[in-house]
Each structure stands twice: as C-alpha cells, then as structure tokens.
Design a protein around this motif. Structure first.
Motif, PDB file in Angstrom:
ATOM      1  N   GLY A 119      -7.694   1.109   3.065  1.00 25.42           N
ATOM      2  CA  GLY A 119      -8.719   1.353   4.084  1.00 25.42           C
ATOM      3  C   GLY A 119      -8.360   0.753   5.433  1.00 25.42           C
ATOM      4  N   VAL A 133       0.914  -1.374   5.424  1.00 29.83           N
ATOM      5  CA  VAL A 133       0.167  -2.599   5.135  1.00 29.83           C
ATOM      6  C   VAL A 133       0.651  -3.212   3.826  1.00 29.83           C
ATOM      7  N   CYS A 174       0.843  -1.197   0.000  1.00 29.02           N
ATOM      8  CA  CYS A 174       0.000   0.000   0.000  1.00 29.02           C
ATOM      9  C   CYS A 174       0.881   1.251   0.000  1.00 29.02           C
ATOM     10  N   GLY A 214      -0.658   4.298   0.055  1.00 27.25           N
ATOM     11  CA  GLY A 214      -1.511   5.389   0.526  1.00 27.25           C
ATOM     12  C   GLY A 214      -0.721   6.256   1.499  1.00 27.25           C
ATOM     13  N   THR A 215      -1.288   7.409   1.841  1.00 33.84           N
ATOM     14  CA  THR A 215      -0.534   8.369   2.657  1.00 33.84           C
ATOM     15  C   THR A 215      -0.029   7.756   3.960  1.00 33.84           C
ATOM     16  N   ALA A 216      -0.931   7.112   4.714  1.00 34.77           N
ATOM     17  CA  ALA A 216      -0.532   6.599   6.033  1.00 34.77           C
ATOM     18  C   ALA A 216       0.581   5.565   5.887  1.00 34.77           C
ATOM     19  N   CYS A 217       0.440   4.681   4.917  1.00 33.06           N
ATOM     20  CA  CYS A 217       1.440   3.624   4.747  1.00 33.06           C
ATOM     21  C   CYS A 217       2.777   4.203   4.285  1.00 33.06           C
TER      22      CYS A 217
HETATM   23  S1  FES Z   1      -2.692   4.208   3.511  1.00 29.93           S
HETATM   24 FE1  FES Z   1      -2.294   2.106   3.468  1.00 29.93          FE
HETATM   25  S2  FES Z   1      -4.091   1.293   4.266  1.00 29.93           S
HETATM   26 FE2  FES Z   1      -4.593   3.417   4.122  1.00 29.93          FE
END
Ligand code: FES
Ligand code: SF4
Ligand code: SF4
Ligand code: SF4
Ligand code: FES
Length: 977
Positions: free
Chosen positions: A940, A947, A897, A899-902
């Motif tokens: 998500g 993740v 992943c 995404g921002t958090a990952c």
């Molecule tokens: S940024 Fe990876 S699960 Fe949301």
C-alpha cells in the motif's frame, strides 16, 4: 392455445420446458407429498410417496421424476393414489423406530396420541423431530394403518460420536435426501448409500462415524432429513419444535451473509436453520453459521463496564465509565489536538454502529484516524452466478474454509463443467475440483497475475498501453522463477481464461491488496460489467463491504467521498452541523506505528485509542512491539463482547451487545444489505454499540437524538450515501437488496450492470490476522472438535505420555536456548494463566512464539498438554494462521514487496541482491538465524516503490546499491563484535 398445457386435478396449467409434474403442481399451489425429493438435486424417485395417476398410464407415476407433457391429465388424490400412499407410509412406519405414528386401530386413536405426546415431551423415547417430521405428518394426513405388518428393528446403533450431529439409523427411512444434500448441494461427498436389502444404511467413508469421515459438519444433511434420523446434538431434547419462535437474521461470520432462522426458547438461541429459497444462500449454511451460536450465551461475555484503578480493572457504572471516556477524549484533544485520537472498529459491527463510530470521530472529535482492519470491497457479481460461470479464477482464497457456502456454488459449478483455476500458496480442498491448480510461492501472487496479463497480450488480447507497459517485465521465465509455478501450468491457465470466457475472478482477504491487478486482468479479458464476470471479493468478515461503505477508512467518508473533497463533504457538514477535518487520517499500520514512542511520550502521535471489536494485541501480533505500543498509549478504550488480550492494557472496558442481541444491517460481499435482528436480550449490562456511541457524543457536548438502527439508516445513512438511497428497513424486511439502489422503487442491482459505476476497491495496507472466527468458535460447544483439521505431520506422531511430551519439549529448549530452565518456567507460567480459560490457545501460541521464535511439534504438544487440548487442535491452529511458524525464523525479518509497482521498479533485483548476500531463498532463514527473507504482496505504499520492510521499518525507493547496507544495519550487535 399454448402447446404446454397439463391438467392437474381438473385445473388446466401451463408448464415450462423440462418441468416435472411436481414442479408444475407446486408452482400452482397443488399439494403432492414428497419424502426423497430435494430441490436443486437430481430426483431419484426412490420413496414413491409422490405418486399420481396419469390418465391412460399403465401404473402410478412419481410426480417428482415425471416430466409434464402436453394434454397430460393428472390426478393427485384419486383412490388408487391414496391407497398407494397409505401402503408406502405403513411400510415405512414399521421399517424402524417410528413409535410416534403407529396407528393400530383408527383415526380417534391418532388424535388422542397426538395430544398425549404434545403435553409430554420429556421422554427420550419420543423422537426429537416429533411434530416437525414429514413421515409423521403424512401418516396422520393419510391415516396410515400398520395392522398386520411386523415391525422391523434396525441392527445399527445410534451414532453419538460427533458433538454436533447425532445419527439414528432406527428412524432413517433411506430416502437419500441427506446424501443428495451432502453430495449435490454442499458437494462435500462425505456420505452415500451403503450395503443392500435389509442391511441398507447411509454410510460415511469406510462406514466410520462422521467424526472420522470427510464430513465438515455443515449440517446440511440435518436440514434435509425429513424425519428424526439426523438431529443437532446440542439442541436434542433441549427444545421441542413447537416451543421455538423463529427470528430471521443474517449470519455474522463471513462475507457471504447467509440468511438464517434462529430458533429461540426462553431467550436463548437453541438451534439455527438456513432460510430455504432465499438469496444468497438458498438455505445452505456452513458449520460456523449453523452451530457457532453459543458464544452469545458464553459465561465469558463482558457484562458490565470496567475502569482501571491502581493497575486493576474494577466494575463501574455506565455513567462513570462514559464520563471518564468523554473526559479523557476532551483532555487529549485539548492538549494534543484531535489527531492524537484514533479509532479501530471491527468489520463485524453493523452498518449503523460503524456509521456512528465514524460520525463520532469526524463530527465530534475531529479526527480521520479511522480504520477497520477487514474493510474491503470488490466489484462483485451475485454469488449465485458462480454456479453458472464458464470459468472461475480463484485466487488466495481457501473458500471451503473461509466462505464455505460460496464454496458450494463453486463446487457445483465445477461439477457442471465450469473450468476452475485455483491460485493459492498452499493446498486447498477446492483444488480437488480445479481444472488448473497453481501452487504459488507465498506472497508472489501479483507476479503471477501480471504474468497472466502479459501472456494474454502475447496472445493478441487488446488493452491499454499503460497496462501493457506495466506488465512488460513479467516474462514467463521470470514469473516461473519467482512464483515457482511451472511455465506449462501458467500457459494452460491462460489458455483456459482466454478461450473459455467469461470468467469470474474470485479472491480472498489474504490477497485483497491485489485488487487493482485483478481489475486489469478482468478488463483485458472483457469480463467487467457482465454476467458471470467481475472482480469478486469474498470477505472473511461479514461486514467488510459495509465498513468501506460506512467510511471506516482514513481517507473516505461514507459513500466513498474523499475527506478532502470540499464540495463532496458539504452534505455531511450540513446534516451533521459542523465543519470537518479535511486531513486524511492514519491507516491501521500507521496508527500502530505511531502509538509507540520514547519514554516521555514526546514523539508518539497517537495518545488515545478507541478500539471496538478488535484485539490488536493478538491480531497485530506481527508488529513486534505491539504490547509496548498499547502500553504507551495515554488512554485505551476497549469495547467488545468477550474477554480479549487487549483488555490487559485497557483503561476502560465497555461491554457491547453481541450479534442477535441488537438490531442493524450488514452488507455482504455482493453488496447485499440485509437485516440483523435482535433475538435475545443483551448479556448483563451490555449495551448496543449505537447507544454507547450516542451517549459518548452527548457527553462530548453534542445533542444526538437516541435513534433506533432503523432511524439511523433512514434518517442519515440513506440520505448521505446515494447508492443506498432507495433502501429502507421495510424494503429489506424479507430479503436483502444489492446496492446501488438509487430510489425506493428500485429492486437493487442484482445484475452485474453497474452502469459504469465503480466503487473504489479498498484494502488495508496492513492485514492483521483474523482471530475473530476462532475466538468465537472457541466459545461454542462442539465446534473446535468438529472443524476440519489439517492433516499431515504432527497430528499422528503425538506421544500421549506426559513425561515423554515434556522430555521432547525440553530437548527443543536445550537446542534453542542458552538456559532452558528459566524459559520453561516462563512458558509454564503462561500455560498456567490460560489453563482453565476458554479461548486461550491463540494468545498462548503467540507468547510462546515470541519467546522461542517458532513452534515445532514438541512445543505444540507441550502446549496441548498444558492447556488440556487435543494436540491436533494446536497443530490445526498453527498451520491455519500464517502468522505462526513451525520452522525457526531469523531475528530480523526482511520483506521485499513484489506488488506490481515494486516489481516494475526493480524489487526483483533487490530480492536477488539480498538473497545472494545472505545466501538464502525466499521463505528461508540464514544459518545463523539472523535474517529471514520473505516477499509480500503490495504494502500500500506504491508511491514509494520499490519498498522493503525490515522488521517494522519501511524503506521506500530503495536503491539497489544501498540495499545491503539497509539489511546489514539491522544485524544484531553482540558483545565483543
Ligand atoms: S507494489 Fe509495493 S507497495 Fe504497492
Ligand atoms: S454435515 Fe455436511 S458434510 Fe457432514 S454428512 Fe452432513 S451434509 Fe455431509
Ligand atoms: S438420514 Fe434422514 S435424510 Fe438421510 S436417508 Fe435417512 S431419513 Fe433420509
Ligand atoms: S458461509 Fe459465511 S455467512 Fe454463510 S453460514 Fe457460513 S460463515 Fe455464515
Ligand atoms: S418424492 Fe418423489 S419419489 Fe420420493
């Protein structure tokens, strides 16, 4: 006295700056005939039928081009005007095949002729536009007389090549409206004026037929043609204009929610036209909306309930089927609790049926396990603002294919000088209109967006410390490396958005899970809650927004009330007369993962699935053991309109009424609630979804009144959802309203001032692939042949000799399999099953890909041969759906992943480690075909960042030291290893 006064036919009228005489006249109900004039396009003044006399003028002037001026005195019906019109009409009548309106003697003959043709409509000599043709109407109105004029035959034959549009140059009056409609309204640039003098005609690229041109078959030109030169082929001579009754409704394909008129004859939809001057589409439609209606009357409709007995589905009565479903729900609820029951409902259903579905689950069954795969919402500004935007940032949306009418607004904006930034992982047609086109590595869009945000901070934009900290790691270098977008392109795009604001950010389903990153970007740019700004989601499903609003979400009730917020849910408990389960339910991914279990079923959670209008066997094909999961359910209810793949596993099948067979409402992507109306009776014994759900509730010991859609809306939905409170069916009778509509006097929130009100941006954690449109269009005559095709490799090099096709196919099998013959037999069996069925292509591709792992050209050609389809069609589908691949994939798919958090929590490092270990880059497969490495947008599960997912197993908070062990843990163990 005002400066701007014009006198038309003796009436003194005010006019606005830059208005033409025609516009002032029309606004004031004064009739002036027009032929070439098309609202919303540059007037050409070519037909001259709109001539008027201006006092003091040297010659007659064309009202459509002449600006109104102060003290101007205009006569629209003076003798010289009428004479000029008669002459123009007579010349047009003899310039081609206008046999319906050639008056040789006098007015008595006209009347006689009109009466004669209206009682005799069988002849194909009689123009299909008879009685709806402007030339005919004007010729009659002005009593044009063609005596003494010689009729000229056209040298061009009728063009029949396209299954959707017929062009008849003999009836063309060269008014140019079709050219304006194509080039200025739809901006498809497919046709233009060609040749000169007597040879003049409307031409497509290279004077080819439309099928071989750039035409996308939107049909806008047909709607614009004032005569019978362009007609719908499907309805030609099937319906005469005077035989139709019209039913106004909302398109059910994409989230634009175009308003359309269905032309009905003998309970069948014969033709569709856009409703002029009405929002959101102002009369425009796309190929799907205009021509994609025959599925309603398809022979493959589900027409009676079915029950599985001894492994086979048999016909059943409604009572029998509903009793069985209710008994099973009761049994499973008693044995395993309400949370063993889950429901999926399509975002194509009406608001009313979605509302009743979640009410059934929450108030009767007691479960929040609810999902609608395409439920998503944005903070949309009106679609019309796209055309006025200074800058548009378009991300992950192939808008000309997915939301074509919204695309017309964007293309028109670009033509007017709007800066268009296109971010996409594949080339798109809209890219040709872009000021900056950024082709990003699939799955890395969020990295790019965060890179934009960081750059904007660098340039001095002020935002929250939290956002600043979040994007600190997204340096230009890193973003460039991961996204593969050149740093110069990134800074150029940032420069545009920084200095040419406001910008509207527009995004599509494929990146719906990045909504929060888009919100941060727009907040930093100061583009929220302003005109021509916003975070605008263009859903692929017509009611994505409605599915969210109606609470088809595991954690929200209708109106975005959290299921565990005791105070907020009180109104629901009071109206529904029950207490509600406050445990958030499972989302789609978790539902699917919880259906599978061991043989005795002890470890699976979901035992019963109620699936409305979705086909998880196909749409969730990327879940590797989806068929096992569906098989392991104790009970599966499928409710749909057409045969589908999931029905193979169903215990009960319930046939539902389709779009146009039911009443209800949809909410488009700009939060506009519009009516969907019943126009034809339901197929066979199919029933409205609201009826089915009510019947079920009552068999589950409730006492639900049988309510019309209007009653469901007005007695329940608008009571429970504050933002919909002011909407009644009456208030949206002539046009939709955009919520919030707090009370009955409000006209909705058409501006962007949501007054700080922010509906939560929703998305599914797992986005299945959208088979809906294709499946419906497969049932519609002429659609697939006409849909724009992906060009490029494969389409041209198709051998036509079956022996050659088979030989090349076997070559692939020899390379890819240990024993090719059994594999070929298996594929032949699949092809035989689907050969005579419409709509078999996707399931066949899916099953063959499951066997071979990929779909190279020779395999595609063999499938095309086996199904009797054009190879280009197969190629088009394989390249259109990201789920299919033409290159070999590994036995195990690793998805990291980004995404921002990952990313912030170190996903990039994980990616590096895995890439180095396996010696592959993003999107590649190891040489031994053991692993493929992909990146994905937010899954998500941000709380678990970073993740990774290997096959179907999700790993959270992955420690870089352990990531290789995780990957290696999936390696296939072979005998002897
Ligand atoms: S940024 Fe990876 S699960 Fe949301
Ligand atoms: S169908 Fe649409 S794209 Fe094709 S010529 Fe007509 S307006 Fe142009
Ligand atoms: S095809 Fe129709 S719209 Fe186009 S130029 Fe001819 S008459 Fe006009
Ligand atoms: S743009 Fe969307 S809503 Fe409009 S006609 Fe096309 S599919 Fe229907
Ligand atoms: S309508 Fe004005 S010139 Fe044709």
């Amino acid at each position: 006295m005002s400066e701007n006064i014009i006198t038309i036919d003796g009436r003194k009228l005010e006019f606005k700056q830059e208005e033409t005489i025609l516009e002032v006249a029309r606004r004031n109900g004064i009739f002036i005939p027009t032929l070439c004039h098309l609202k919303g396009t540059q007037p050409t003044g070519s037909c001259r039928i709109c001539v008027v006399e201006i006092e003091g003028g040297r010659a007659l002037a064309t009202a459509c081009t002449m600006p109104a001026a102060n003290n101007m005195i205009v006569h629209t019906n003076s003798p010289s005007v009428l004479e000029a019109r008669r002459t123009i009409l007579a010349l047009l009548l003899v310039s081609g095949n206008h046999n319906c309106a050639i008056a040789a003697k006098g007015s008595e003959e006209w009347t006689e002729f009109q009466q004669q043709v209206e009682s005799y409509d069988q002849s194909d000599e009689l123009c299909p536009a008879h009685s709806a043709c402007k030339l005919q109407a004007y010729a009659y109105r002005y009593q044009a007389d063609t005596r003494g004029l010689e009729r000229r035959e056209t040298e061009y034959p009728m063009e029949m090549a396209s299954p959707l549009i017929l062009r008849d140059p003999s009836r063309c009056i060269l008014c140019g409206r079709c050219v304006a409609a194509c080039n200025e309204i739809q901006v498809n640039n497919a046709i233009s004026h060609g040749f000169r003098g007597a040879s003049a005609k409307i031409v497509a690229l290279g004077d080819a037929d439309l099928l071989r041109s750039d035409c996308v078959f939107c049909g806008e030109c047909i709607q614009a043609c004032p005569v019978g030169a362009l007609v719908e082929k499907k309805s030609r001579y099937q319906i005469r204009p005077w035989e139709a009754h019209h039913v106004r409704t909302t398109c059910h394909y994409c989230g634009v929610g175009c308003q359309m008129d269905l032309h009905i004859k003998e309970d069948k939809i014969m033709k569709i036209t856009g409703v002029e001057d009405v929002l959101p589409n102002l009369g425009r439609l796309c190929i799907k909306g205009r021509f994609g209606y025959d599925f309603v009357q398809s022979p493959e409709r589900l027409t009676h309930p079915m029950i599985r007995e001894n492994g086979k589905l048999r016909e059943a009565s409604w009572d029998e089927a509903l009793d069985l479903v209710a008994a099973k729900i009761k049994e499973i609820k008693e044995k395993h609790g309400p949370e063993a029951i889950a429901g999926i409902s399509s975002a194509k259903s009406t608001n009313e049926s979605l509302y009743l579905m979640q009410k059934l689950f929450r108030s009767v069954i007691g479960s929040n396990n609810l999902s609608s795969p395409y439920a998503a919402s944005g903070l949309n500004n009106p679609i019309g603002e796209l055309e006025e935007a200074k800058t548009i940032i378009l991300v992950g949306c192939d808008v000309t294919e997915e939301n074509p009418v919204a695309g017309t607004f964007i293309k028109r904006a670009a033509n007017k000088g709007c800066n268009l930034i296109v971010v996409s992982s594949f080339p798109t047609k809209i890219g040709a209109f872009a000021s900056a086109q950024l082709l990003v590595k699939e799955g890395t869009e969020s990295v790019l967006i965060n890179g934009f945000i960081r750059e904007l901070f660098e340039r001095g934009r002020k935002g929250s410390d939290e956002t600043k900290d979040t994007v600190a790691g997204f340096s230009l270098d890193r973003v460039t490396k991961i996204t593969e977008v050149a740093s110069g392109d990134i800074t150029a795009a940032v420069e545009i958005m920084d200095s040419n604001g406001p910008s509207m950010l527009v995004y599509g389903s494929r990146v719906a899970n990045l909504a929060w990153a888009f919100l941060s970007l727009q907040e930093l740019l100061g583009n929220l809650d302003i005109r021509c700004g916003g975070v605008n989601f263009l859903g692929e499903a017509n009611n994505s927004q409605g599915a969210c609003d109606m609470g088809l979400l595991p954690n929200y009730l209708p109106g975005y009330k959290k299921v565990d917020d005791d105070e907020a849910i009180k109104a629901f408990e009071d109206l529904w007369g029950c207490s509600l389960n406050t445990n958030p339910g499972l989302d789609l991914a978790n539902m699917l993962n919880n259906m599978n279990g061991s043989d005795d079923g002890s470890d699976k959670k979901i035992k019963l699935l109620y699936c409305i209008g979705e086909d998880p066997a196909v749409s969730a094909g990327s879940v590797s053991d989806i068929s096992n999961a569906l098989k392991s359910l104790d009970f599966l209810i499928v409710q749909d309109i057409l045969e589908n793949e999931t029905i193979k596993y169903a215990d009960v099948v319930l046939p539902a009424a389709a779009w146009a067979e039911d009443e209800g409402s949809y909410t488009n992507c700009e939060r506009r609630v519009s009516r969907m109306r019943k126009a034809v009776p339901a197929a066979g014994k199919a029933k409205p979804e609201t009826w089915i759900l009510t019947q079920l509730a009552n068999r589950l010991d409730r006492d639900w009144a049988e309510m019309s859609s209007q009653e469901i809306w007005e007695k329940e939905i608008s009571m429970l959802v504050p933002q919909l409170r002011g909407i009644t069916y009456d208030s949206i009778d002539n046009g939709g309203l955009q919520w919030p509509v707090p009370d009955h006097v409000s006209l909705g929130t058409t501006t962007t001032r949501l007054n700080g009100y922010r509906p939560p941006l929703q998305w599914g954690s797992f986005v299945p692939f959208n088979y809906h449109h294709r499946t419906l269009l497969e049932q519609c005559e002429g659609l697939l042949e006409s849909l724009p095709r992906s060009g490029g490799i494969g389409t041209r090099e198709t051998p036509s000799d079956p022996k050659d096709v088979t030989y090349r196919f076997i070559q692939v099998l020899e390379e890819e399999t240990v024993q090719w013959e059994p594999v070929k037999n298996k594929i032949d069996e699949i092809l035989a099953t689907y050969r005579s069925r419409r709509g078999g292509l996707i399931p066949v591709l899916q099953q063959v890909q499951e066997i071979l792992g990929f779909l190279p050209i020779p395999v595609q050609n063999y499938i095309a041969l086996g199904l009797g389809l054009p190879p280009s069609d197969v190629f088009g589908v394989v390249t259109f759906y990201s789920f299919f691949t033409m290159v070999p994939r590994g036995r195990h798919i690793i998805r990291v992943c980004l995404g921002t958090a990952c990313f912030v929590k170190g996903a990039e490092r994980l990616l590096e480690l895995i890439g180095d270990h396996l010696n592959v880059s993003i999107g590649d497969t190891t040489e031994d075909r053991e692993y493929s490495l992909d990146v994905v947008r937010c899954l998500g599960a941000c709380g678990l960042a970073p993740v990774i997912v290997v096959d179907d197993t999700t790993y959270g908070q992955v420690d870089p030291k352990k990531v290789i062990d995780i990957v290696e843990g999936h390696r296939t163990v072979r005998a002897g290893d």
